[in-house]
Design a protein around this motif. Sequence first.
Motif, PDB file in Angstrom:
ATOM      1  N   ARG A 184      -6.507  44.306   2.420  1.00  0.00           N
ATOM      2  CA  ARG A 184      -6.262  43.204   1.332  1.00  0.00           C
ATOM      3  C   ARG A 184      -7.040  41.543   1.834  1.00  0.00           C
ATOM      4  NH1 ARG A 184      -0.749  44.585   3.528  1.00  0.00           N
ATOM      5  NH2 ARG A 184       0.532  45.312   0.973  1.00  0.00           N
ATOM      6  N   LEU A 185      -7.359  41.623   2.627  1.00  0.00           N
ATOM      7  CA  LEU A 185      -8.787  40.799   2.507  1.00  0.00           C
ATOM      8  C   LEU A 185     -10.347  41.246   2.059  1.00  0.00           C
ATOM      9  CD1 LEU A 185      -8.896  40.231   7.234  1.00  0.00           C
ATOM     10  CD2 LEU A 185      -8.740  38.486   5.465  1.00  0.00           C
ATOM     11  N   LEU A 186     -10.071  42.106   1.524  1.00  0.00           N
ATOM     12  CA  LEU A 186     -11.411  42.281   1.067  1.00  0.00           C
ATOM     13  C   LEU A 186     -11.875  41.819  -0.441  1.00  0.00           C
ATOM     14  CD1 LEU A 186     -11.588  46.404   1.227  1.00  0.00           C
ATOM     15  CD2 LEU A 186     -12.392  44.855   2.300  1.00  0.00           C
ATOM     16  N   SER A 187     -10.477  41.665  -0.813  1.00  0.00           N
ATOM     17  CA  SER A 187     -10.796  40.726  -1.893  1.00  0.00           C
ATOM     18  C   SER A 187     -11.111  39.298  -1.590  1.00  0.00           C
ATOM     19  CB  SER A 187      -9.609  41.133  -3.241  1.00  0.00           C
ATOM     20  OG  SER A 187      -7.978  40.425  -2.547  1.00  0.00           O
ATOM     21  N   LEU A 188     -10.873  39.256  -0.697  1.00  0.00           N
ATOM     22  CA  LEU A 188     -11.030  37.306  -0.265  1.00  0.00           C
ATOM     23  C   LEU A 188     -12.671  36.779   0.138  1.00  0.00           C
ATOM     24  CD1 LEU A 188      -7.991  36.237   1.338  1.00  0.00           C
ATOM     25  CD2 LEU A 188      -8.701  35.771  -0.643  1.00  0.00           C
ATOM     26  N   GLY A 189     -13.537  35.808   0.075  1.00  0.00           N
ATOM     27  CA  GLY A 189     -14.144  35.262   0.665  1.00  0.00           C
ATOM     28  C   GLY A 189     -15.692  35.993   0.604  1.00  0.00           C
ATOM     29  N   ARG A 190     -16.830  35.884   0.997  1.00  0.00           N
ATOM     30  CA  ARG A 190     -18.024  36.258   2.136  1.00  0.00           C
ATOM     31  C   ARG A 190     -17.654  37.226   2.910  1.00  0.00           C
ATOM     32  NH1 ARG A 190     -19.921  31.325  -0.121  1.00  0.00           N
ATOM     33  NH2 ARG A 190     -20.762  31.667  -1.323  1.00  0.00           N
ATOM     34  N   HIS A 191     -18.208  38.742   3.467  1.00  0.00           N
ATOM     35  CA  HIS A 191     -17.987  39.538   3.973  1.00  0.00           C
ATOM     36  C   HIS A 191     -19.023  39.820   5.148  1.00  0.00           C
ATOM     37  CE1 HIS A 191     -13.498  40.846   3.557  1.00  0.00           C
ATOM     38  NE2 HIS A 191     -13.815  39.997   2.272  1.00  0.00           N
ATOM     39  N   PHE A 192     -19.495  40.108   5.903  1.00  0.00           N
ATOM     40  CA  PHE A 192     -20.307  39.720   7.076  1.00  0.00           C
ATOM     41  C   PHE A 192     -20.532  41.610   8.109  1.00  0.00           C
ATOM     42  CE2 PHE A 192     -20.292  35.882   5.066  1.00  0.00           C
ATOM     43  CZ  PHE A 192     -21.785  35.378   4.801  1.00  0.00           C
ATOM     44  N   ARG A 193     -20.661  42.080   8.279  1.00  0.00           N
ATOM     45  CA  ARG A 193     -21.000  42.834   9.521  1.00  0.00           C
ATOM     46  C   ARG A 193     -21.797  42.423  10.838  1.00  0.00           C
ATOM     47  NH1 ARG A 193     -17.348  46.193  10.775  1.00  0.00           N
ATOM     48  NH2 ARG A 193     -16.976  46.695   8.277  1.00  0.00           N
ATOM     49  N   LEU A 194     -21.353  41.609  11.492  1.00  0.00           N
ATOM     50  CA  LEU A 194     -21.506  41.798  12.511  1.00  0.00           C
ATOM     51  C   LEU A 194     -21.198  43.085  13.993  1.00  0.00           C
ATOM     52  CD1 LEU A 194     -20.080  38.311  12.889  1.00  0.00           C
ATOM     53  CD2 LEU A 194     -21.555  39.362  11.526  1.00  0.00           C
ATOM     54  N   GLY A 195     -20.989  44.265  13.620  1.00  0.00           N
ATOM     55  CA  GLY A 195     -20.934  44.983  14.862  1.00  0.00           C
ATOM     56  C   GLY A 195     -20.096  46.035  14.235  1.00  0.00           C
ATOM     57  N   ALA A 196     -19.861  47.873  15.029  1.00  0.00           N
ATOM     58  CA  ALA A 196     -19.020  48.761  14.081  1.00  0.00           C
ATOM     59  C   ALA A 196     -18.019  48.049  13.964  1.00  0.00           C
ATOM     60  CB  ALA A 196     -19.765  50.011  15.340  1.00  0.00           C
ATOM     61  N   LYS A 214     -14.076  29.177  -1.671  1.00  0.00           N
ATOM     62  CA  LYS A 214     -12.868  27.843  -2.153  1.00  0.00           C
ATOM     63  C   LYS A 214     -11.612  27.529  -1.353  1.00  0.00           C
ATOM     64  CE  LYS A 214     -11.388  31.351  -5.536  1.00  0.00           C
ATOM     65  NZ  LYS A 214     -11.451  31.150  -7.360  1.00  0.00           N
ATOM     66  N   GLU A 215     -11.856  26.687  -1.133  1.00  0.00           N
ATOM     67  CA  GLU A 215     -10.135  26.030  -0.729  1.00  0.00           C
ATOM     68  C   GLU A 215      -8.830  26.566  -0.561  1.00  0.00           C
ATOM     69  OE1 GLU A 215      -7.263  21.624   0.255  1.00  0.00           O
ATOM     70  OE2 GLU A 215      -8.750  22.301  -2.075  1.00  0.00           O
ATOM     71  N   SER A 216      -8.659  27.429  -2.156  1.00  0.00           N
ATOM     72  CA  SER A 216      -7.947  28.747  -1.663  1.00  0.00           C
ATOM     73  C   SER A 216      -7.776  29.464  -1.056  1.00  0.00           C
ATOM     74  CB  SER A 216      -6.918  28.948  -3.503  1.00  0.00           C
ATOM     75  OG  SER A 216      -8.834  29.553  -3.819  1.00  0.00           O
TER      76      SER A 216
END
Length: 324
Positions: free
Chosen positions: A217-229, A238-240
């Motif tokens: 579900r989180l995949l549809s929110l925000g910018r995603h960064f991979r920091l480790g495996a 945005k605020e929402s």
Amino acid sequence: MARGIGLLSGGLDSMLAVRVLKDQGVDILGVAFVTPFFGSARAESAAEFLGVPLRAVDITEVHFEVVKHPKHGHGKNMNPCIDCHALMLRTAGRILEAEGFDFLFTGEVLNERPMSQTRPSLDIVAKDSGFRDLILRPLSAKMLEPTKPEREGLIDRERLLDLSGRSRKPQMELAKKYGIDRYPSPAGGCLLTDPAYSKRLRELLDHEPNPDIDDVRLLSLGRHFRLGAKTKFILGRKESENDALETFLRPGDAKLFALGVMGPTGLFRGPADEDALALAAAFCVRYSDAPKETPATVRIEASGGSRDIQVLPAMQDVIDARLI
């Protein structure tokens, strides 16, 4: 009176299928399905407009298994359309059996979609659903073999249609005839057809073959960064989205945000080593209103308490290397 269960997505085709059958006096129940990839909002609006009851059914768990391991493969992106349609019809078929409906129907149009609506694909869907002879496709029925409700006279086949192909003009003309003046565009109903979302989902499955549904579900929110495996960081845009991310926080996660300036909320999930947290904090500063040349303070809140660290904003090449 014949009773039919229709897969009602809320798109024009499914709305037209309902109207064609309502013209024959069919008692209709619409069924819409809910997963992290699509919901029932469009169907609810369509059902209200058409004056038919709607039942929303959550198929998240079983559908996600289909997404991960589709028997008939994915489409252009992560959409397992053939397997998905079979699952929906199989689920609707159980309602049919339990409640005494006579047949199932869909708004599918022969050859409208290259993967899921060719004649072989429609046959596979019907077979895999377990209800082959009870699935009526009113918009293309005259191009297909008669089904049981047609053969037994529950439905007048002559009053069904013979649509085929990718042109939407016949459907738009029918919409005018039926007074259907509001309907969504053909695309956009399923996140699995979206290239950017599909990239995120593939990346998640590469690192977590059996992720938690909240991670999906989180995949549809925000910018995603991979920091480790096993470590990800998500920043609201945005605020929402900042507010939404906070609802996903769970034990072991951390919340990050820059102090004293406008900026995003970040959700850190995974092993919280100092280097990864410092990198996440740098991303927070980079997307905030903090000056870009001097360190800024970022608060890290976790179940063990909160603390502040000072970091410089992340450089663009570091962002590009970690952005999913």
